[in-house]
Design a protein around this motif. Sequence first.
Motif, PDB file in Angstrom:
ATOM      1  N   MET A 180     147.081  40.921  51.682  1.00 11.91           N
ATOM      2  CA  MET A 180     148.472  41.357  51.809  1.00 11.91           C
ATOM      3  C   MET A 180     148.677  42.741  51.179  1.00 11.91           C
ATOM      4  N   LEU A 181     148.034  42.976  50.032  1.00 11.18           N
ATOM      5  CA  LEU A 181     148.148  44.271  49.376  1.00 11.18           C
ATOM      6  C   LEU A 181     147.547  45.361  50.249  1.00 11.18           C
ATOM      7  N   TYR A 182     146.403  45.087  50.848  1.00 10.05           N
ATOM      8  CA  TYR A 182     145.756  46.063  51.727  1.00 10.05           C
ATOM      9  C   TYR A 182     146.663  46.433  52.888  1.00 10.05           C
ATOM     10  N   GLY A 239     139.704  54.109  53.660  1.00  9.15           N
ATOM     11  CA  GLY A 239     140.186  52.782  53.278  1.00  9.15           C
ATOM     12  C   GLY A 239     139.832  51.725  54.310  1.00  9.15           C
ATOM     13  N   MET A 240     139.962  52.084  55.570  1.00 13.25           N
ATOM     14  CA  MET A 240     139.606  51.135  56.625  1.00 13.25           C
ATOM     15  C   MET A 240     138.098  50.880  56.658  1.00 13.25           C
ATOM     16  N   ASN A 265     141.472  49.327  48.436  1.00 14.94           N
ATOM     17  CA  ASN A 265     142.825  49.351  47.882  1.00 14.94           C
ATOM     18  C   ASN A 265     143.013  50.538  46.938  1.00 14.94           C
ATOM     19  N   ALA A 266     141.990  50.838  46.129  1.00 14.19           N
ATOM     20  CA  ALA A 266     142.089  51.969  45.207  1.00 14.19           C
ATOM     21  C   ALA A 266     142.217  53.285  45.969  1.00 14.19           C
ATOM     22  N   LEU A 267     141.460  53.434  47.046  1.00 16.15           N
ATOM     23  CA  LEU A 267     141.552  54.661  47.838  1.00 16.15           C
ATOM     24  C   LEU A 267     142.910  54.779  48.523  1.00 16.15           C
TER      25      LEU A 267
END
Length: 94
Positions: free
Chosen positions: A2-4, A53-54, A66-68
């Motif tokens: 969900m965060l992603y 990120g993907m 997520n960090a990126l």
Amino acid sequence: MMLYRALLGTNLVAAAIAAFFFLWGVADGTVSSFNIGIWSLLLGGIAVIIGGGMALRRQGKNKAANALLLVLAMPTAGYALFILMILILQPRWN
């Protein structure tokens, strides 16, 4: 997961806004050979963040993805919150 998705959605909104202003600048002539380098870096950086990120997510590196994505999502969310506060609070600027 969900965060992603939330971070990716925020980044896609930021990319759409940047692309809109780029195309608007091309249409009215304010994007020229003088500042095309700045625009190229800006749009390229956004593309690298979203694409990276993907790619990290596909490799199973969820925390790194997520960090990126947070690199672009945090300033975007902060600016959106600032605009929302201005609309709600209607401060006097004088």
